[in-house]
Design an enzyme around this catalytic site. Structure first.
Site, mmCIF file in Angstrom:
data_model
loop_
_atom_site.group_PDB
_atom_site.id
_atom_site.type_symbol
_atom_site.label_atom_id
_atom_site.label_comp_id
_atom_site.label_asym_id
_atom_site.label_seq_id
_atom_site.Cartn_x
_atom_site.Cartn_y
_atom_site.Cartn_z
ATOM 1 C CG ASP A 1 -2.166 0.895 0.885
ATOM 2 O OD1 ASP A 1 -2.196 1.544 -0.040
ATOM 3 O OD2 ASP A 1 -3.160 0.762 1.476
HETATM 4 C C1 BGC Z 1 -5.254 3.189 0.355
HETATM 5 C C2 BGC Z 1 -5.292 2.360 -0.880
HETATM 6 C C3 BGC Z 1 -5.265 2.889 -2.180
HETATM 7 C C4 BGC Z 1 -3.658 3.534 -2.100
HETATM 8 C C5 BGC Z 1 -3.381 4.244 -3.509
HETATM 9 C C6 BGC Z 1 -3.896 3.962 -0.213
HETATM 10 O O1 BGC Z 1 -3.565 5.033 1.096
HETATM 11 O O2 BGC Z 1 -5.097 2.610 1.477
HETATM 12 O O3 BGC Z 1 -6.523 1.563 -0.589
HETATM 13 O O4 BGC Z 1 -5.237 1.815 -3.344
HETATM 14 O O5 BGC Z 1 -3.801 4.573 -1.240
HETATM 15 O O6 BGC Z 1 -4.190 5.372 -3.862
#
Ligand code: BGC
Length: 763
Positions: free
Chosen positions: A290
């Site tokens: 993530d």
């Molecule tokens: C979130 C994810 C997301 C990623 C990219 C993160 O902060 O937890 O769900 O896919 O950002 O945007």
């Protein structure tokens, strides 16, 4: 001019030469092996590098620098947070033309519930209990996003969530592993054009990314990104199934979560990413972290950038989202023997395989066809958005059959969300243009003959608290605080109410009150709106609440005050048209809750599939030394699976074709379902099973099947389920997936609260 064309022609020739020749005769393995044989260590690490240029949505504090320079050096495997076909095309050109090995890039985005056309938030979609519809929502999103340059979505989010304080419950399918698994599968198949990777290269499909692996939906106290501590039994029986279902459906990638698991953050957890994901479940795709979750392990206390990056790679994580720890530290770690070339090669290979499956080596511009521009926000997407919204609404109360509204009634349409577009798309709709959304007032006005019967007043602000509003408005105004005082707003609303037959109050949460980093310790409707609802209820006019929310709310008081409540969540681009259609009865609501609604926040976490205590409570009757509360009933306000219809349904007692089954036999359980009301409608018939005696304590009820059945008024139908040994299995204390002989109780009914049951034996 002429010079320019010569330049163009020569550039074209150069480009043809630059794009790697896709040798049809080579197998995928041969193609990738020969490509990798040419790659330097840095180029391999480049493939593991996912960057964000910083001009799109950013959910962390870090963005990437020297983007262009890195792409040209082959140091970027993929990019997200970049929007629009032309921009993507330019960047892809840079990758395949200016880099040494011309390797195309992945272009990702959070396409969570639709793309430019926003569909209802995922929690709402799950409330439809309609798997073909959910699959189609993913397919429609894939069509729209691939027409706009993208090839990878960070979806589905399949985290089981039982604590509505956690704002991200909006992004998932609720509390239940069985339903969650069905939704996970439908989404993956919808995005990828079928099960597995066979249809990924059509140009219309998106590589899916199952997230957040794992257990992200169970943070302590519902506070986002917080610690998770859970028994293995609970992981395997309750929280893992939807991830596993998505993997089995062929999801091409998996995103590791921010939280720790058994003391090791998911992004560095080898047990999770290798033992469980790859060895036990056979996952063949790649794992992406993530947003900066690799370097966030420094805060978790797992060491410095070099240490956490090595930890991640060795755990089985392949692609580093934004933190660039892989790119910057793995060469030194390799020299020091902290990571192996085999591990780097394995990660690089998995990412190249995904690119191959997407057809990017064959045509890096497969997703950059300007001829497809008309597919974005097209009429069919909007029509589907409306259909999906209508199917996701849950009717929570309907006294005196006040709904559907009659076309001759004068309507007072009141509330801070009644004439609002910006909140309609819902959280995580970064690609949607809220200006394209339909407000509820517009939805009413769009109905012939209705506009003249509608009087509108705002009535209250979503919240009167400017400090709170500022936290919600970080990416644009969702809560606008009126220049008029609360008294003035209310006075206008009351005069409008006085002039009408029915009040429709559109109230609830702004879209960004749920979603990422949107945890709440109160699940109440904000005070400003509570006051409005109280005042409106005192008028004595029928009061219909249209509730907009990204999570279960505590609405005990409002449920008493209102005549009817229609929960419409955040319903997407076509919200207003869908709300008006359902309120006027064009479509009879059929949604059922996929998360229990607590009576108050102190009941949280609350879910239906609880295990018994040694001192069970007597339902909602208080008993000293029983497992209950002094100040509130044990039951939720609205249970999992609950939802009314404009019509009514009756169930016969379940009938069994046999009283017992063995390992290799099955029985049929059926009920006669009758539409006993005055409207045609759909009912979600739910099958639950209770294992009476087990080697471990077992839930009081577990969902094991459901069917959405349409019946004309007065019509009856026999609804049947096949019961076999496999559906009685669970993970025992040794984490073996087994069934145990004995007595089972089987329930078929309208919600998880059903007591309509019979028993059978597993012999
Ligand atoms: C979130 C994810 C997301 C990623 C990219 C993160 O902060 O937890 O769900 O896919 O950002 O945007």
């Amino acid at each position: 001019m002429r010079l320019f064309s010569i330049y163009k022609v020569s550039l074209f020739i150069l480009c043809i030469a630059a794009v790697p020749v896709f040798a049809q005769k080579q197998t995928k393995a041969q193609y990738i092996n020969s490509l990798m044989a040419k790659m330097t260590l840095q180029e391999k690490l480049g493939q593991l590098n996912l960057i964000i240029p910083g001009d799109g949505s950013v959910t962390g504090t870090v963005v990437s620098n020297d983007v262009e320079g890195k792409i040209k050096k082959g140091l970027v495997g993929g990019m997200f947070g970049i929007a629009g076909l032309e921009k993507i095309k330019k960047v892809q050109e840079m990758a395949v033309r200016a880099s040494r090995l011309h390797i195309p890039m992945l272009f990702g985005s959070d396409i969570i519930h639709g793309y430019k056309t926003a569909f209802p938030i995922p929690l709402a979609l799950s409330a439809s209990w309609d798997m073909p519809l959910i699959q189609k929502s993913a397919q429609m999103a894939a069509l729209e996003a691939t027409a706009d340059g993208l090839n990878w979505t960070f979806s589905p989010m399949v985290d089981i969530a039982r604590d509505p304080r956690w704002g991200r419950v909006a992004e998932g399918a609720g509390e239940d592993p069985f339903l969650g698994s069905a939704v996970a599968k439908a989404m993956v198949i919808g995005y990828q054009g079928g099960a597995g990777n066979a249809n990924l290269a059509t140009g219309n499909s998106l590589l899916s990314c199952v997230k957040h692996f794992a257990l992200y939906g169970a943070p302590e106290a519902g506070r986002d990104y917080n610690t998770v501590d859970m028994s293995k039994l609970k992981m395997y029986n309750d929280y893992f199934p939807p991830y596993k279902a998505a993997v089995e459906a062929g999801a091409g990638s998996v995103m590791s979560s921010f939280n720790d698991i058994d003391g090791v953050p998911a992004s560095g957890n080898k047990w999770l990413l290798t033992n469980v994901l790859r060895n036990q479940w056979g996952f063949k795709g790649f794992v992406v972290s993530d947003y900066t979750s690799i370097t966030e392990m420094i805060n978790h206390g797992m060491g410095d950038t070099a240490a956490v990056s090595a930890l991640s790679l060795n755990a089985g994580l392949d692609m580093d989202m934004v933190s660039e720890g892989f790119l910057n530290t793995l060469p030194t770690s390799l020299q020091a023997g902290k990571v192996s070339m085999t591990a780097i090669d394995a990660a690089c290979k998995r990412i190249l395989e995904a690119k191959y499956d997407l057809g990017l080596f064959e045509d890096p511009f497969k997703y950059c066809k300007s001829a497809r521009a008309s597919e974005v926000l097209s009429a069919d997407k909007r029509a589907f958005a409306k259909e999906a919204a209508m199917h996701s609404f849950v009717l929570l109360k309907n006294d005196n059959q006040v709904l559907p509204l009659k076309s001759n009634q004068k309507i007072a349409l009141i509330g801070p969300l009644a004439n609002d577009r910006s909140n309609m798309p819902g959280t995580w709709s970064i690609n949607a243009d809220a200006k394209q959304a339909v407000a509820v007032l517009e939805g009413f006005n769009n109905r012939p003959g209705i506009g003249s019967k509608v009087l509108y007043a705002k009535g209250a602000n979503i919240s009167d608290d400017p400090v709170f509003a500022a936290k919600i408005n970080v990416f644009g105004e969702k809560i606008s605080i009126d220049t008029r005082s609360a008294q003035e707003l209310l006075a206008e609303a009351l005069s409008v109410a006085a002039a009408s037959d029915v009040i429709v109050a559109v109230v609830g949460e702004a879209s960004e009150m749920s979603g990422e980093a949107a945890s709440r310790t109160s699940l109440d409707i904000p005070a400003s709106q509570q006051k409005l609802i109280e005042a409106l209820s005192k008028t004595g006019k029928p009061l219909v609440l249209v509730l907009m929310n990204g999570r279960p709310l505590t609405i005990s008081k409002e449920t008493k005050l209102a005549t009817a409540i229609l929960d419409v969540w955040h319903a997407g681009t076509e919200a207003g048209n869908a709300v008006a259609s359902v309120l006027y009865g064009d479509y009879n609501p059929s949604g059922k809750l996929t998360m229990s609604f607590p009576r108050n926040v102190g009941q949280v976490p609350i879910y239906y599939s609880i295990r018994n205590t040694g001192r069970p409570n007597g339902g909602d009757v208080f008993g000293k030394y029983k497992s209950n509360y002094l100040d509130v009933e044990n039951s939720p306000l609205f249970p999992f699976g609950f939802g009314l219809s404009y019509t009514s349904f009756s169930y016969s007692k379940p009938m069994l074709s046999a009283n017992s089954i063995r390992a290799n036999t099955s029985l049929t359980a059926s009920v006669i379902l009758t539409n006993t009301g005055n409207f045609d409608g759909e009912e979600v018939v739910q099958l639950y099973i209770k294992d009476e005696v087990g080697s471990i304590t077992r839930p009081l009820k577990e969902l094991k099947g459901f069917q959405k059945i349409f019946l004309k008024k007065g019509e009856s139908k026999t609804v049947s389920f096949t019961i076999d040994e496999k559906m009685l299995r669970f993970y025992n204390a040794d984490l073996k997936h087994v069934s145990e002989k004995g007595t089972f109780q089987l329930f078929i009914g309208t919600s998880s609260a059903t007591e309509n049951s019979v028993s059978f034996q597993l012999q």
